[in-house]
Design an enzyme around this catalytic site. Structure first.
Site, mmCIF file in Angstrom:
data_model
loop_
_atom_site.group_PDB
_atom_site.id
_atom_site.type_symbol
_atom_site.label_atom_id
_atom_site.label_comp_id
_atom_site.label_asym_id
_atom_site.label_seq_id
_atom_site.Cartn_x
_atom_site.Cartn_y
_atom_site.Cartn_z
ATOM 1 N N HIS A 91 0.845 -1.190 0.000
ATOM 2 C CA HIS A 91 0.000 0.000 0.000
ATOM 3 C C HIS A 91 0.876 1.234 0.000
ATOM 4 O O HIS A 91 1.906 1.281 0.671
ATOM 5 C CB HIS A 91 -0.925 0.014 1.219
ATOM 6 N N ASP A 170 -13.582 3.538 7.625
ATOM 7 C CA ASP A 170 -12.567 4.245 6.829
ATOM 8 C C ASP A 170 -13.165 4.754 5.525
ATOM 9 O O ASP A 170 -12.824 5.842 5.068
ATOM 10 C CB ASP A 170 -11.362 3.346 6.537
ATOM 11 N N ARG A 177 -12.309 13.228 4.798
ATOM 12 C CA ARG A 177 -10.979 13.831 4.952
ATOM 13 C C ARG A 177 -10.510 14.460 3.649
ATOM 14 O O ARG A 177 -9.861 15.499 3.640
ATOM 15 C CB ARG A 177 -9.963 12.772 5.410
ATOM 16 N N SER A 192 -6.176 4.765 8.764
ATOM 17 C CA SER A 192 -6.915 4.546 7.525
ATOM 18 C C SER A 192 -6.309 3.370 6.744
ATOM 19 O O SER A 192 -7.001 2.420 6.359
ATOM 20 C CB SER A 192 -6.868 5.836 6.688
ATOM 21 N N LYS A 196 -7.733 -0.936 6.682
ATOM 22 C CA LYS A 196 -8.078 -1.649 5.434
ATOM 23 C C LYS A 196 -7.187 -2.863 5.249
ATOM 24 O O LYS A 196 -7.630 -3.942 4.895
ATOM 25 C CB LYS A 196 -7.844 -0.745 4.224
HETATM 26 N N1 URA Z 1 -4.157 6.106 1.691
HETATM 27 C C1 URA Z 1 -5.139 5.670 2.521
HETATM 28 O O1 URA Z 1 -5.690 4.589 2.342
HETATM 29 N N2 URA Z 1 -5.480 6.456 3.543
HETATM 30 C C2 URA Z 1 -4.896 7.653 3.786
HETATM 31 O O2 URA Z 1 -5.258 8.298 4.741
HETATM 32 C C3 URA Z 1 -3.872 8.103 2.924
HETATM 33 C C4 URA Z 1 -3.511 7.306 1.870
#
Ligand code: URA
Length: 444
Positions: A91, A170, A177, A192, A196
């Site tokens: 990620h 989220d 956000r 966040s 996930k």
């Molecule tokens: N990627 C995400 O999934 N969340 C964030 O807050 C920033 C980047």
């Protein structure tokens, strides 16, 4: 978990005030914020106020742990233990032109590692994997968990968005956000991403933490802090973790914009394309193979990745994934099937010299105002728009030569985009003082 009686006594306004004034929230208060907002018990404006207070005041380690777990347990936590073999994901914290996920999922799956990838949409000036995937006609990122599971088992990778079952907190908070100036908090980003990713049922996770003018964390020390928060959070939950701090002081690759970035990913999967993007894809795939135990060393992982691209296995896997997710795999051979912008215009350099710096966020904003990103939650993305970047840091440029080409459909905000591009470039007689590496640091 807060008991029903505790929940009743917690008023969101009191929790906002407490955080605003720098207090440390109790687990029950944090759970009340997350579960209350997810249930729709209080409105966006109160959540926005709480997020802003959290961004400004920061969080303790204990608050972050509760926040991450509350967001994780707002939905299901998947378990793919029936699939024999390692499950790994990667990620990114987000950048401009950062499209590596679309290459990595099929590349690593073609090497025998399962990649269950749950991604996000564009956030602020940065692009999002889901918006990019949706530029492929028909590609369905809204799979049910049953479809996700089936595709993963059959293809080896699947790329979807958060379903109602996966970290739903989220999903809601991320969208809020994006439009309330509350992205750039290491604590909110950590919760966040990790909520996930911990829900995905992976054994290991490779994080790409961006640093530089196009990242949310512009300074190296902030990126390092975020990386260690996430590595710590993942390890606490029993995952094998590595974070690569990589450069985002200029766009990654040369294409910015959803359909344009698909084109560039296809180039990489064909063994061509921009050197920086290719190098980072190979590096991240190598680490994914390594944490999965598929290669003994990172160097072996790099060699395996190069081989999988050269022999066409990675591209074959990309086709399989696109087909399995309802997309038009003919885009691989015929890129004209991707959404095309009606018009293009070059943005010329106002003076000659060397590109000394690029304010990468401004290039992200240029793509966003053309329709490539969102300014309000309900904005609809135009997949065809974006930029092709012709000049990167250190390149020579003559006055009047194109810095970027803008791809657009509506002229409404074209001038704004052109101005953002012109302002993004610093052109000087001297080369930049510092040549930044693509990979700054590895945190394990
Ligand atoms: N990627 C995400 O999934 N969340 C964030 O807050 C920033 C980047």
């Amino acid at each position: 978990m807060a008991t029903p009686s505790q929940r009743q006594t917690i008023r969101i306004i009191d929790v906002i005030r407490k955080k605003r004034d720098g207090g440390e929230l109790s687990p029950a208060e944090i759970e009340a914020v997350i579960s209350g907002y997810t249930r729709g018990d209080f409105p966006d404006y109160q959540m926005s106020a709480w997020l802003m207070a959290a961004l400004i005041r920061g969080m303790s380690k204990a608050e972050l742990a509760t926040l991450t777990e509350a967001m994780l347990h707002s939905g299901q936590v998947l378990d793919f233990s029936e699939l024999a073999g390692p499950k790994v994901d990667k990620h990114s914290t987000g950048g401009v032109g950062d499209k590596t996920s679309l290459v990595l999922a099929p590349l690593v799956a073609s090497g025998g590692v399962y990649v269950p990838m749950i991604s996000g949409r564009g956030l602020g000036h940065t692009g999002g994997t889901l918006d990019k995937l949706e530029a492929i006609p028909g590609f369905n990122v809204n799979f049910t968990l049953a479809e996700f599971r089936r595709t993963l088992a059959r293809v080896g990778c699947a790329m979807i968005g958060q379903t109602a079952e996966i970290a739903p907190a989220d999903k809601e908070i991320y969208a809020l956000r994006d439009v309330t100036g509350t992205v750039e908090s290491p604590f909110l980003i950590c919760a966040s991403i990790m909520s996930k990713k911990l829900a995905e049922g992976v054994d290991a996770l490779v994080l790409d933490v961006k640093t530089g003018s196009g990242a949310f964390m512009k300074k190296m020390e902030d990126s390092e802090f975020l990386a260690s928060l996430m590595v710590e959070t993942g390890k606490r939950m029993g995952k094998k973790m590595v974070a690569l701090i990589t450069d985002m002081d200029q766009p990654l690759g040369n294409y910015v914009g959803n359909a344009l970035e698909i084109v560039e990913c296809l180039d990489i999967l064909e063994g061509r394309g921009a050197a920086d993007l290719r190098e980072l894809c190979i590096e991240e795939a190598a680490w994914m193979f390594c944490v999965a135990g598929r290669s003994g060393t990172v160097q072996e992982g790099r060699q395996l990745s190069e081989k999988l691209i050269a022999q066409g296995s990675a591209m074959q896997k990309f086709r399989e994934m696109v087909r399995a997710q309802g997309g038009d795999e003919r885009v691989v051979d015929d890129r004209a099937r991707l959404p095309q912008a009606k018009s293009t215009v070059a943005v010329p350099a106002v003076q000659g010299g060397l590109v000394a710096a690029i304010d990468c966020e401004r290039l992200g904003v240029a793509s966003l105002v053309l329709g490539g990103g969102r300014e309000k939650k309900e904005d609809v993305i135009d997949p065809a728009v974006g930029l092709v970047v012709h000049k990167k840091v250190g390149d020579g440029v003559a006055a009047g030569e194109a810095l970027c080409t803008v791809y657009y459909n509506s002229g409404a905000r074209l001038e704004e985009a052109q101005a953002a591009i012109t302002q993004a470039y610093t052109i000087a007689p001297e080369p930049p003082r510092e040549r930044r590496p693509l990979l700054h640091k590895v945190i394990q």
